[in-house]
Scaffold this motif. Structure first.
Motif, PDB file in Angstrom:
ATOM      1  N   HIS A   1       0.702  -1.206   0.033  1.00 36.93           N
ATOM      2  CA  HIS A   1      -0.126   0.132   0.057  1.00 36.93           C
ATOM      3  C   HIS A   1       0.909   1.011   0.036  1.00 36.93           C
ATOM      4  O   HIS A   1       1.743   1.517   0.914  1.00 36.93           O
ATOM      5  CB  HIS A   1      -1.035  -0.063   1.349  1.00 36.93           C
TER       6      HIS A   1
ATOM      7  N   HIS B   1       1.163   5.374  -0.310  1.00 37.20           N
ATOM      8  CA  HIS B   1       0.289   6.656  -0.014  1.00 37.20           C
ATOM      9  C   HIS B   1       1.278   7.628  -0.528  1.00 37.20           C
ATOM     10  O   HIS B   1       2.603   8.013  -0.072  1.00 37.20           O
ATOM     11  CB  HIS B   1      -0.080   6.732   1.528  1.00 37.20           C
TER      12      HIS B   1
ATOM     13  N   HIS C   1       0.121  -2.527  -6.844  1.00 35.88           N
ATOM     14  CA  HIS C   1      -0.041  -2.018  -5.861  1.00 35.88           C
ATOM     15  C   HIS C   1      -1.297  -1.209  -5.235  1.00 35.88           C
ATOM     16  O   HIS C   1      -1.986  -0.902  -6.069  1.00 35.88           O
ATOM     17  CB  HIS C   1       1.215  -0.994  -5.454  1.00 35.88           C
ATOM     18  N   THR C   2      -1.570  -1.308  -3.943  1.00 39.73           N
ATOM     19  CA  THR C   2      -2.780  -0.406  -3.628  1.00 39.73           C
ATOM     20  C   THR C   2      -2.239   1.042  -3.482  1.00 39.73           C
ATOM     21  O   THR C   2      -1.209   1.253  -2.742  1.00 39.73           O
ATOM     22  CB  THR C   2      -3.213  -0.975  -1.982  1.00 39.73           C
TER      23      THR C   2
ATOM     24  N   ALA D   1      -0.280   2.625   5.222  1.00 36.81           N
ATOM     25  CA  ALA D   1       0.601   2.417   4.184  1.00 36.81           C
ATOM     26  C   ALA D   1       1.851   1.753   4.376  1.00 36.81           C
ATOM     27  O   ALA D   1       2.406   1.896   5.483  1.00 36.81           O
ATOM     28  CB  ALA D   1       1.056   3.786   3.591  1.00 36.81           C
TER      29      ALA D   1
END
Length: 474
Positions: A2, A4, A25-26, A62
């Motif tokens: 994750h 950010h 990826h997120t 994240a």
């Protein structure tokens, strides 16, 4: 993972977000003053956008925070942090990196990187090069600081890294610094095998003391090009000659009209008009380009892209054929609409040289009597400092009338434009500027709005004002 992303709506960081999302990826991100086209592109990818830099985002879950160079340790007047999220990341010891560093570790390894550097033309030349490779079956990845209209997106992964076929990645290589914790230029992270040096002059007065400091950074990226790589340099630019004199360890190609003796035998040049020209190399015609783009600067951009594509085996004739189908980049003399015979363009020009080349290129395409109304917003850090003020009258000389938006500027724009006489006008309020433009415009006029930001949505406002005026006159 994750990821950010802080400052996600900048053109570069939005591209990083798209590449991270495509890699599986997120991706989430935050920014302030969100505006299209990047915000639209991110939402279309399903990436969640958070307004502002609240410290609560540190608990978003994240695995890594990717920090854009808009973020700093700056304090507000009351002593509080301008970017509370960054303070929370540091205080909690959370993992963070820069956008260029993340790219160099997660996207670029195993790929042949073709990087385009220079004060002007990076976005357009990168777009041309990516399109040449695409049109010749190479499926390149790219990250470009704008949206090439041939692709409709600013970034993609392209062909996966494979042992049996090369994977190419075109990147717009910016000399601006990487992050508040990494003051190297972004482009030193990219390790290109093919490097275009489009041009070089003083810019980014907020971080570079003088031209020599920028030249040093350009030579730093040259130092990363392997011996089997290629550096492609504008043969007309004496500043780039000085950069090359600091050291060169790779094959060299030039483009433009070569300085006497320097690159004459290995320089791509052109003959003909801006919109229909032959490409020459080593005394031979090797291709022909016919397109709708205006300005000699775009002809030089084309030569640079052709030389870069030739390094990976695309014949100049094939590259030139591809460029005849090149559709330019959004916000590069992009026609936003026409009302009552008045055409309104959006252009990214934000440096005096870019302003001059944009207006001069348009002037050469207009019939006698065709008027250009130039509208500009001094929005880049360099322009906001007033560093380039003395250059503005000459840059705007091709226009028949000039309208400057001066909201919250700390220097005298009207005074700087005084040499233009009564054809220059300054406005602190956007509404007043739009109304004056609508009143002054005549059928056949070309209004060019120039800014590297959203310019307060001036294009839609102006088209609406022209529409209202046109209806009132009919």
């Amino acid at each position: 993972m994750h990821i950010h992303i802080l400052g996600i709506c900048g053109t570069f960081m939005a591209g990083v977000a798209a590449l991270a999302k495509a890699s599986g990826h997120t991706v989430t991100g935050c920014d302030a003053q969100v505006y299209p086209p990047m915000s639209d592109q991110l939402r279309a990818l399903g990436i969640e956008l958070i307004e502002g830099y609240g410290a609560d985002q540190a608990s978003i879950g994240a695995d890594c925070f990717v920090v854009g160079n808009v973020v700093s340790r700056a304090r507000l007047a009351d002593g509080s942090a301008r970017y509370p999220l960054m303070e929370a990341i540091l205080n909690q010891g959370l993992p963070y990196t820069s956008g260029p560093q993340w790219l160099s570790e997660h996207v670029l390894p195993g790929r042949h990187v073709l990087a385009v550097a220079g004060t002007h033309g990076k976005t357009t030349t990168s777009s041309m090069l990516a399109w040449i490779l695409e049109a010749n079956g190479q499926n390149p990845g790219f990250l470009i600081g704008g949206i090439p209209q041939n692709f409709g997106i600013s970034a993609r992964l392209g062909r996966p890294v494979q042992a049996e076929r090369p994977s190419y990645f075109v990147i717009e290589a910016d000399e601006y610094d990487t992050a508040f914790f990494d003051k190297r230029s972004k482009f030193v992270h990219y390790r290109p095998r093919t490097l275009v040096l489009n041009n070089l002059e003083f810019d980014h007065a907020d971080i570079f003391e003088n031209l020599a400091a920028i030249e040093r950074q350009f030579n730093h990226v040259i130092r990363t090009v392997p011996g089997q790589g290629r550096v492609i340099s504008n043969a007309e630019d004496a500043n780039l000659d000085r950069v090359l004199e600091q050291g060169l360890w790779s094959e060299l190609r030039g483009f433009g009209h070569a300085n006497p003796g320097a690159l004459a035998d290995n320089t791509f040049s052109a003959s003909g008009t801006d919109q229909h020209f032959s490409v020459h190399y080593a005394g031979q015609v090797v291709g022909e380009v016919q397109w709708a783009l205006s300005g000699r600067h775009n002809q030089l951009n084309a030569l640079a892209a052709i030389a870069a594509a030739e390094h990976i085996g695309v014949a100049p004739a094939q590259a030139a054929t591809a460029l005849s189908r090149f559709e330019n980049v959004r916000r590069r003399m992009e026609l936003r609409g026409s009302v009552g015979g008045v055409q309104v363009y959006d252009d990214f020009a934000h440096h005096p040289t870019a302003i001059a080349t944009t207006l001069e290129g348009l002037r050469r395409t207009l019939p006698a009597g065709g008027r250009i109304l130039a509208v500009f917003e001094p929005r880049s850090n360099t322009m906001k400092l007033g560093t380039m003020a003395a250059q503005l009258p000459a840059a705007l000389a091709s226009a028949d009338a000039v309208y400057a938006y001066t909201y919250q500027l700390g220097w005298d724009v009207a005074g700087a434009l005084a040499p233009l006489g009564d054809k220059a006008h300054s406005f602190e309020q956007l509404d007043a500027l739009v109304q004056r433009l609508a009143q002054d415009s005549q059928p056949g006029d070309h209004i060019v709005c120039m800014s590297n930001g959203s310019f307060g949505g001036i294009h839609a406002q102006l088209l609406a004002a022209l529409h209202n005026q046109h209806q009132g006159n009919t």
